[in-house]
Motif scaffolding. Structure first.
Motif, mmCIF file in Angstrom:
data_model
loop_
_atom_site.group_PDB
_atom_site.id
_atom_site.type_symbol
_atom_site.label_atom_id
_atom_site.label_comp_id
_atom_site.label_asym_id
_atom_site.label_seq_id
_atom_site.Cartn_x
_atom_site.Cartn_y
_atom_site.Cartn_z
ATOM 1 N N ASP A 161 33.900 103.703 54.895
ATOM 2 C CA ASP A 161 35.138 102.771 54.482
ATOM 3 C C ASP A 161 34.473 101.710 54.706
ATOM 4 O O ASP A 161 33.107 101.090 55.580
ATOM 5 C CB ASP A 161 36.103 103.369 55.754
ATOM 6 C CG ASP A 161 35.977 104.843 55.340
ATOM 7 O OD1 ASP A 161 36.037 105.296 54.393
ATOM 8 O OD2 ASP A 161 37.213 105.405 56.658
ATOM 9 N N ASN A 206 38.930 95.454 53.980
ATOM 10 C CA ASN A 206 39.929 95.267 52.992
ATOM 11 C C ASN A 206 40.468 94.292 53.539
ATOM 12 O O ASN A 206 41.176 93.438 52.674
ATOM 13 C CB ASN A 206 39.932 95.734 51.667
ATOM 14 C CG ASN A 206 41.399 96.554 52.740
ATOM 15 O OD1 ASN A 206 41.988 96.494 53.367
ATOM 16 N ND2 ASN A 206 41.209 98.151 51.607
ATOM 17 N N GLU A 260 42.100 92.723 48.152
ATOM 18 C CA GLU A 260 42.701 92.996 47.406
ATOM 19 C C GLU A 260 44.257 93.199 47.326
ATOM 20 O O GLU A 260 45.287 93.736 47.880
ATOM 21 C CB GLU A 260 42.435 95.074 47.499
ATOM 22 C CG GLU A 260 43.279 95.711 46.495
ATOM 23 C CD GLU A 260 42.454 95.532 44.600
ATOM 24 O OE1 GLU A 260 42.583 94.380 44.253
ATOM 25 O OE2 GLU A 260 41.064 95.686 44.797
ATOM 26 N N LEU A 272 43.779 101.987 49.673
ATOM 27 C CA LEU A 272 44.156 101.971 51.215
ATOM 28 C C LEU A 272 44.199 101.263 51.657
ATOM 29 O O LEU A 272 45.702 102.696 52.056
ATOM 30 C CB LEU A 272 45.021 100.084 50.595
ATOM 31 C CG LEU A 272 44.132 98.997 48.822
ATOM 32 C CD1 LEU A 272 44.549 98.905 48.475
ATOM 33 C CD2 LEU A 272 42.363 99.013 49.066
ATOM 34 N N PRO A 308 41.350 98.873 39.528
ATOM 35 C CA PRO A 308 40.762 97.850 41.525
ATOM 36 C C PRO A 308 39.622 96.817 41.429
ATOM 37 O O PRO A 308 39.026 96.927 40.384
ATOM 38 C CB PRO A 308 40.681 99.260 42.208
ATOM 39 C CG PRO A 308 39.877 100.353 41.718
ATOM 40 C CD PRO A 308 40.528 99.898 39.848
ATOM 41 N N SER A 364 32.577 98.166 45.547
ATOM 42 C CA SER A 364 33.430 99.476 45.405
ATOM 43 C C SER A 364 33.224 99.301 43.632
ATOM 44 O O SER A 364 33.447 98.278 43.245
ATOM 45 C CB SER A 364 34.089 100.023 45.858
ATOM 46 O OG SER A 364 34.782 101.322 44.539
ATOM 47 N N ASN A 403 39.821 103.801 44.246
ATOM 48 C CA ASN A 403 39.743 104.238 45.835
ATOM 49 C C ASN A 403 41.976 103.711 46.380
ATOM 50 O O ASN A 403 42.600 103.979 45.913
ATOM 51 C CB ASN A 403 39.470 103.137 45.946
ATOM 52 C CG ASN A 403 39.571 101.371 45.529
ATOM 53 O OD1 ASN A 403 41.287 101.067 45.804
ATOM 54 N ND2 ASN A 403 39.016 101.118 44.828
ATOM 55 N N THR A 409 39.248 100.127 52.683
ATOM 56 C CA THR A 409 39.004 101.036 51.557
ATOM 57 C C THR A 409 37.633 102.241 51.385
ATOM 58 O O THR A 409 36.733 102.329 52.114
ATOM 59 C CB THR A 409 38.243 99.941 50.764
ATOM 60 O OG1 THR A 409 39.331 98.874 49.823
ATOM 61 C CG2 THR A 409 38.240 100.786 49.219
ATOM 62 N N GLY A 445 35.852 93.713 48.914
ATOM 63 C CA GLY A 445 36.402 93.797 50.374
ATOM 64 C C GLY A 445 35.286 93.017 50.966
ATOM 65 O O GLY A 445 34.412 91.938 50.524
ATOM 66 N N GLU A 479 37.273 105.522 49.784
ATOM 67 C CA GLU A 479 36.852 106.337 49.033
ATOM 68 C C GLU A 479 36.301 107.552 49.097
ATOM 69 O O GLU A 479 35.382 108.150 50.283
ATOM 70 C CB GLU A 479 35.808 105.909 47.915
ATOM 71 C CG GLU A 479 36.113 104.157 47.260
ATOM 72 C CD GLU A 479 34.391 103.999 47.258
ATOM 73 O OE1 GLU A 479 35.242 102.615 45.781
ATOM 74 O OE2 GLU A 479 34.133 103.708 47.130
#
Length: 385
Positions: free
Chosen positions: A180, A183, A199, A137, A155, A130, A135, A173, A159, A175
């Motif tokens: 998707d 992660n 992350e 989680l 961020p 990304s 974003n 993740t 991923g 967005e």
């Protein structure tokens, strides 16, 4: 001599006064560096998590300042939990952790980057998934569907781009404009389990202090069994024994100290310079390599042979790919483009455009314009950046 000393003293005092005034009027600035330090109260430190960790793990948490290699070499442990949060470990330490997991322990690895040979042996490969500034989680388990964290400050965008079939995806993740991406995963390794989260930013002070966010962190660590947990932290809690630690820990005193040393050195330098004999200036030997390269480049431009220049640029690029990235360049097909994209992390459209121009440069009958050469040069430099 006395007059010169007085001048230096006046200059020193004036500068000190100016610095003092600047220090008094200085506004506090926020340190947004991602330090992941357990004693840092800055936004991306782990001070809050460090204080809450004892309750989170029911007083069964043990922080270790040694490397995993040193610790497990000196201690024989039964099954337990292992936590690693954005910590750089050598290959031998990772092997020690994997040995513990294979014997029945569980490991929670929360790092944005991990060496490829280790991640491949576990069953995944991490990369940039990304480039959005924000974003979310989320966990895939339905009982945690209402617990999530919105990342609105820097961020990492990391991923898992490659996951083996037996790997279970526990979190993603999310967005607005992209699909998707995984992660948070679970991997069975020997008798134990490895949980990998790409992350770790959600554990920092900035996010844990936001209402409701701590629930997501609790959900992530709930996958670990209720038993002894070892957290490998950085060894940065020891107090300095240096006699100047008080002066250097205070910004105003530290600047004054370094300014004093700098002024003293300047005074000694200029005072000694007046007394030393004149040293003749020797011109260094001139490096004509750059001039030679410029002359050759100008010759090509004057001749207007853009095709030859484009072919040589392509040849140099492909040789660089073979030597540095270890990618076979015999066939510039879709497989080559995919490998180059995985190794460099660049956009696949950029790579495909570069391949088209490389083929054009290699074609002796192609009509090459100056714009083609300029575009190819820009693309290849961007790919190898």
């Amino acid at each position: 001599m006395k007059k010169t000393f007085k001048i230096y003293a006046v200059i020193f005092i004036v500068v000190m006064v100016i610095l003092a005034l600047l220090e008094v009027n200085k506004k506090e600035t926020t340190n947004w560096r991602k330090n992941f330090n357990i004693n840092e109260k800055s936004p991306f430190g782990l001070f809050v998590f460090n204080n809450e960790a004892k309750d989170l793990f029911k007083n069964n948490l043990k922080k270790i300042e040694q490397t995993p290699y040193d610790y497990y070499t000196q201690h024989k442990k039964g099954v337990h939990n292992i936590i690693v949060i954005e910590k750089e470990l050598d290959k031998e330490s990772w092997k020690k952790i994997l040995d513990q997991v294979s014997n029945g322990s569980d490991a929670m690895i929360l790092v944005s980057h991990i060496s490829k040979d280790i991640s491949d042996s576990i069953g995944y490969h991490s990369s940039d998934i990304s480039f959005e500034e924000e974003n979310v989680l989320k966990l895939t388990d339905k009982k945690y569907q209402n617990d999530f964290i919105k990342l609105d400050k820097f961020p990492s965008g990391r991923g898992f781009s490659y996951i083996k079939p037996k790997v279970e995806v526990l979190g993603k993740t999310v967005e607005k404009n992209n699909s998707d991406q995984a992660n948070f995963i679970k991997v069975q390794f020997g008798k134990g389990t490895i949980y990998a989260h790409s992350e770790p930013l959600f554990l920092t002070n900035y996010y844990l202090l936001k209402p409701g966010n701590i629930k997501y962190a609790q959900d992530v660590f709930s996958y670990l069994q209720d038993r002894e947990t070892i957290w490998f932290v950085e060894n940065d809690t020891k107090v300095s024994r240096f006699f100047m630690r008080f002066v250097l820990s205070n910004p105003a005193l530290k600047y004054a100290w370094w300014l004093f040393l700098g002024g003293l050195l300047l005074f000694i330098f200029f005072n000694a310079k007046r007394k030393q004999r004149v040293v003749p200036v020797l011109e260094p030997l001139r490096n004509t390599s750059v001039d030679f390269v410029k002359s050759i480049g100008n010759l090509y431009l004057q001749e207007g042979d853009f095709h030859d220049m484009m072919a040589k640029k392509a040849q140099y690029f492909l040789n660089k790919v073979r030597m540095d990235l270890l990618i076979d360049t015999q066939n510039l097909d879709a497989e080559f483009a995919k490998k180059l994209q995985l190794k460099t992390g660049k956009n696949i459209e950029m790579i495909n455009e570069a391949i088209v121009l490389i083929r054009k440069g290699q074609d002796p009958y192609a009509n090459v314009m100056k714009e083609d050469l300029t575009r190819l040069n820009k693309l290849l430099d961007e790919i190898l950046k």
